[in-house]
Design a protein around this motif. Structure first.
Motif, PDB file in Angstrom:
ATOM      1  N   SER A 210     -18.496  16.075 -57.957  1.00 14.15           N
ATOM      2  CA  SER A 210     -18.667  15.229 -56.780  1.00 14.15           C
ATOM      3  C   SER A 210     -20.133  15.113 -56.386  1.00 14.15           C
ATOM      4  O   SER A 210     -20.525  14.131 -55.758  1.00 14.15           O
ATOM      5  CB  SER A 210     -17.863  15.777 -55.600  1.00 14.15           C
ATOM      6  N   ASP A 211     -20.957  16.108 -56.744  1.00 16.31           N
ATOM      7  CA  ASP A 211     -22.369  16.110 -56.368  1.00 16.31           C
ATOM      8  C   ASP A 211     -23.202  16.727 -57.488  1.00 16.31           C
ATOM      9  O   ASP A 211     -22.732  17.600 -58.224  1.00 16.31           O
ATOM     10  CB  ASP A 211     -22.604  16.917 -55.092  1.00 16.31           C
ATOM     11  N   LEU A 212     -24.456  16.276 -57.590  1.00 18.47           N
ATOM     12  CA  LEU A 212     -25.434  16.868 -58.488  1.00 18.47           C
ATOM     13  C   LEU A 212     -26.590  17.374 -57.645  1.00 18.47           C
ATOM     14  O   LEU A 212     -27.102  16.650 -56.788  1.00 18.47           O
ATOM     15  CB  LEU A 212     -25.966  15.866 -59.508  1.00 18.47           C
ATOM     16  N   HIS A 213     -27.016  18.609 -57.889  1.00 17.39           N
ATOM     17  CA  HIS A 213     -28.132  19.209 -57.150  1.00 17.39           C
ATOM     18  C   HIS A 213     -29.287  19.470 -58.118  1.00 17.39           C
ATOM     19  O   HIS A 213     -29.119  20.197 -59.107  1.00 17.39           O
ATOM     20  CB  HIS A 213     -27.708  20.538 -56.513  1.00 17.39           C
ATOM     21  N   PHE A 214     -30.448  18.875 -57.842  1.00 18.09           N
ATOM     22  CA  PHE A 214     -31.668  19.123 -58.619  1.00 18.09           C
ATOM     23  C   PHE A 214     -32.583  19.962 -57.731  1.00 18.09           C
ATOM     24  O   PHE A 214     -33.128  19.451 -56.744  1.00 18.09           O
ATOM     25  CB  PHE A 214     -32.336  17.808 -59.017  1.00 18.09           C
ATOM     26  N   GLU A 215     -32.788  21.227 -58.079  1.00 24.90           N
ATOM     27  CA  GLU A 215     -33.412  22.172 -57.163  1.00 24.90           C
ATOM     28  C   GLU A 215     -34.648  22.839 -57.773  1.00 24.90           C
ATOM     29  O   GLU A 215     -34.534  23.601 -58.734  1.00 24.90           O
ATOM     30  CB  GLU A 215     -32.393  23.260 -56.789  1.00 24.90           C
ATOM     31  N   PRO A 216     -35.839  22.562 -57.238  1.00 20.45           N
ATOM     32  CA  PRO A 216     -37.056  23.229 -57.725  1.00 20.45           C
ATOM     33  C   PRO A 216     -37.317  24.534 -56.971  1.00 20.45           C
ATOM     34  O   PRO A 216     -37.187  24.591 -55.734  1.00 20.45           O
ATOM     35  CB  PRO A 216     -38.154  22.200 -57.420  1.00 20.45           C
ATOM     36  N   PHE A 217     -37.671  25.570 -57.707  1.00 21.68           N
ATOM     37  CA  PHE A 217     -38.051  26.845 -57.116  1.00 21.68           C
ATOM     38  C   PHE A 217     -39.417  27.253 -57.674  1.00 21.68           C
ATOM     39  O   PHE A 217     -39.996  26.553 -58.508  1.00 21.68           O
ATOM     40  CB  PHE A 217     -36.995  27.913 -57.395  1.00 21.68           C
ATOM     41  N   GLY A 229     -15.046  21.429 -55.870  1.00 24.40           N
ATOM     42  CA  GLY A 229     -15.452  22.102 -54.642  1.00 24.40           C
ATOM     43  C   GLY A 229     -16.383  23.275 -54.821  1.00 24.40           C
ATOM     44  O   GLY A 229     -16.878  23.816 -53.823  1.00 24.40           O
ATOM     45  N   GLU A 230     -16.662  23.702 -56.053  1.00 28.49           N
ATOM     46  CA  GLU A 230     -17.531  24.850 -56.289  1.00 28.49           C
ATOM     47  C   GLU A 230     -18.774  24.426 -57.054  1.00 28.49           C
ATOM     48  O   GLU A 230     -18.700  23.632 -57.996  1.00 28.49           O
ATOM     49  CB  GLU A 230     -16.786  25.938 -57.072  1.00 28.49           C
ATOM     50  N   LEU A 231     -19.921  24.978 -56.650  1.00 33.15           N
ATOM     51  CA  LEU A 231     -21.168  24.685 -57.352  1.00 33.15           C
ATOM     52  C   LEU A 231     -21.258  25.511 -58.630  1.00 33.15           C
ATOM     53  O   LEU A 231     -21.032  26.723 -58.611  1.00 33.15           O
ATOM     54  CB  LEU A 231     -22.364  24.985 -56.452  1.00 33.15           C
ATOM     55  N   LYS A 232     -21.605  24.840 -59.727  1.00 32.52           N
ATOM     56  CA  LYS A 232     -21.757  25.513 -61.016  1.00 32.52           C
ATOM     57  C   LYS A 232     -23.123  25.170 -61.592  1.00 32.52           C
ATOM     58  O   LYS A 232     -23.514  23.999 -61.627  1.00 32.52           O
ATOM     59  CB  LYS A 232     -20.654  25.071 -61.990  1.00 32.52           C
ATOM     60  N   GLU A 233     -23.837  26.201 -62.045  1.00 32.21           N
ATOM     61  CA  GLU A 233     -25.144  25.950 -62.668  1.00 32.21           C
ATOM     62  C   GLU A 233     -24.929  25.359 -64.048  1.00 32.21           C
ATOM     63  O   GLU A 233     -24.209  25.910 -64.875  1.00 32.21           O
ATOM     64  CB  GLU A 233     -25.948  27.242 -62.753  1.00 32.21           C
TER      65      GLU A 233
END
Length: 576
Positions: A210-217, A229-233
């Motif tokens: 349902s969503d894509l997360h592009f996350e810089p650290f 419903g669950e975020l998966k790397e």
């Protein structure tokens, strides 16, 4: 000839090769220093300057690299270039890193290069292909000539790559102009970035995300999908691509690529075929280490699934259908973000969407494109608020009005007046359950009389993960089931709870897809009297239960009895 420590293969750039030559006493330290300095001054690779210096020839250097680093030596001149694998490694990457993909076998790819210490090339190949890399050593001069021949078709290959598998539809003329827009657009016209983004989008669609997360650290870059419903790397690509990837997403989403200090919202369309396209809602957020981007997948086909696919129990479906087909009144859907409220509303709209009915919607933004429905995106900056859109709708001869969310008293008042004057109104609120929705409206300042005379049905909902077909029965103590909310008469031995197992279909997780849990509460005369008396949510809930309205927990337990989900899932998404 002295062996070289394998650790040298992990060094980046040409300095690794320089140290290897020095350690093996092939060249004097002073000679290597001179070559290194010249390479840095001329901004050329160490291996090019080394061979130009005449201190060693290409054949001897290839033999040294093969023996010292333990990789096979191959004569690239006798390799049939027509048999080289196509589209496995991008031609632009091969040109920039000076490598040639020789063959693909299973989950490994054989790569020819002249400098085995070029760790950047190896890492980029692994990242782009997702394959294991097997290295072979070739002469640098032969490699250069081969790449020159391959470069003749590089432009054609690049065009094919950019259009591979799908088309991203965007109008560059509508993009937000900026002084550096043209330069930035050229900078991000990078085939590996294009291909990687397309792969991420296709993978997300295929996985049902349902969503894509592009996350810089600070130390890494992470991509996660929300699946069931669950975020998966999903991936940790090189940190260096974060700027190009963010710019690419912003360009096709018609956002200002030069603005990185404030959040932005946009949309993009993915054309999978002539008959199917998927919209993405894009949100950027400046963080400490770059822009985090979240893309919400807005699949219009979900609204075409039909009301039976949403998971309503037969009695709940009957109550809902009776409410949405009435000529006037208000139906409210409530639940947290991501609980499927929009899909439920659009499914209801799709049921009543007929040529003889005029339907208008105001949303922020319109998430699902439904043919036959007049959809409006609110724009607070331009003055097109929910309230302003509603006022305009009432002058457009409407039959059905859908408001994306009731956020303030003005919007609530106009929506209620519309419901009182012969229109069917659909909307959403963010509350925990159906009874608390009524008190929320009162707290916003809506008069109890207006609530009682307009609202005809409230449905609260959650989404819980659906068990895969690999599920198996599990023994759970009666005490645990009773504590969860089951009644003693339900523990009659005619059913058994199931637990997740895991198989190839569900990728080992034990769950595949989601199913809705609903609390359907019609507004009866008894509940109207409580509203008019300024009753609390507890009083409304008690009356609703006496009339047979199931709580979210009770509806979830029915799904457990039906074997659709596990007890743990229901306990995790409902409170009792």
């Amino acid at each position: 000839m002295a062996a070289v420590s394998p650790n040298l293969t992990l060094q980046s750039g040409s300095s690794g090769l320089a140290r290897a030559l020095a350690q093996a006493n092939i060249l004097a330290t002073a000679q290597i220093d001179n070559v290194s300095k010249k390479a840095q001054t001329d901004k050329l690779p160490f291996i090019d300057v080394l061979l130009q210096s005449g201190l060693i020839n290409a054949r001897d250097l290839a033999a040294f690299c093969s023996e010292a680093f333990g990789y096979p030596l191959v004569d690239l001149a006798v390799v049939d270039e027509s048999l080289l694998p196509e589209k496995v490694v991008d031609t632009k990457l091969m040109q920039s890193q000076r490598i040639v993909a020789l063959a693909k076998r299973g989950n490994k790819i054989s790569v020819a290069l002249s400098d085995p210490t070029n760790a950047a090339a190896i890492d980029q190949i692994k990242f782009q292909t997702g394959l294991g890399v097997e290295l072979v050593i070739v002469q640098h001069d032969v490699l250069t000539k081969t790449l020159e021949r391959l470069s003749k078709t590089s432009e054609q290959s690049l065009n094919e790559l950019a259009g591979d598998d799908m088309e991203i539809d965007f109008n560059e003329e509508e993009a937000v102009p900026s002084a550096s827009a043209d330069a930035a657009a050229l900078e991000i016209d990078d085939a590996p970035i294009v291909k990687f983004l397309q792969k991420m989008l296709l993978d997300a669609i295929n996985m049902g995300a349902s969503d894509l997360h592009f996350e810089p650290f600070e130390k890494f870059y992470r991509i996660r999908f929300r699946v069931d419903g669950e975020l998966k790397e999903i991936a940790q690509p090189p940190l260096a691509i974060k700027e190009k990837l963010a710019s690419r997403i912003k360009v096709i989403s018609k956002l200002d690529i030069s603005e990185k200090r404030v959040p932005q919202d946009g949309r993009m369309k993915l054309i999978l075929s002539a008959s199917r396209s998927i919209d993405f809602r894009v949100s950027t957020l400046p963080t400490l280490f770059g822009e985090k981007i979240v893309m919400r997948i807005l699949d219009g086909s979900q609204a075409q699934m039909g009301i039976d696919a949403l998971g309503y129990d037969p009695d709940q479906k009957e109550i809902l259908m009776n409410a949405i087909t009435r000529p006037y009144g208000m139906v409210l859907v409530t639940g947290p973000t991501g609980s499927g409220k929009t899909v439920s509303l659009y499914t209801c709209l799709n049921v009543i969407n007929k040529p003889g009915i005029n339907i208008s919607t105001a949303e922020d933004p319109a998430e699902i494109n439904l043919p036959g429905v007049n959809q409006v995106n609110v724009n607070d900056r331009a003055g097109l608020t929910f309230a302003a859109a509603l006022k305009s709708f009432l002058r457009q001869d409407p039959d059905v009005i859908m408001v994306g969310e009731i956020r303030d008293l003005e919007t609530a008042d106009i929506a209620i007046k519309a419901a009182q004057t012969g229109h069917m109104v659909f909307s959403t609120l963010h509350t925990n359950d159906a009874p608390s929705t009524l008190t929320r409206l009162m707290n916003m300042g809506v008069a109890p009389f207006n609530i009682a005379s307009s609202v005809i049905l409230i449905t609260a909902q959650r989404l819980t993960r659906r068990l895969c077909t690999c599920k198996k029965p599990v023994e759970i103590l009666d005490e645990v089931l009773l504590a969860a909310g089951f009644k003693e008469e339900e523990l009659d031995g005619t059913w058994k709870p199931y637990q997740p197992v895991g198989c190839e279909r569900c990728s080992g997780g034990g769950y595949k897809g989601r199913v809705g849990i609903y609390q359907i509460m019609p507004i009866t005369e008894s509940i109207e009297r409580i509203i008019l008396a300024h009753g609390s949510a507890l009083e409304i809930e008690k009356q609703a239960q006496s009339e047979g309205v199931r709580t979210l927990r009770e509806s979830g337990l029915q799904k457990v009895k039906q074997g659709l989900t596990s007890l743990e899932e229901v306990l995790g998404c409902t409170n009792e």
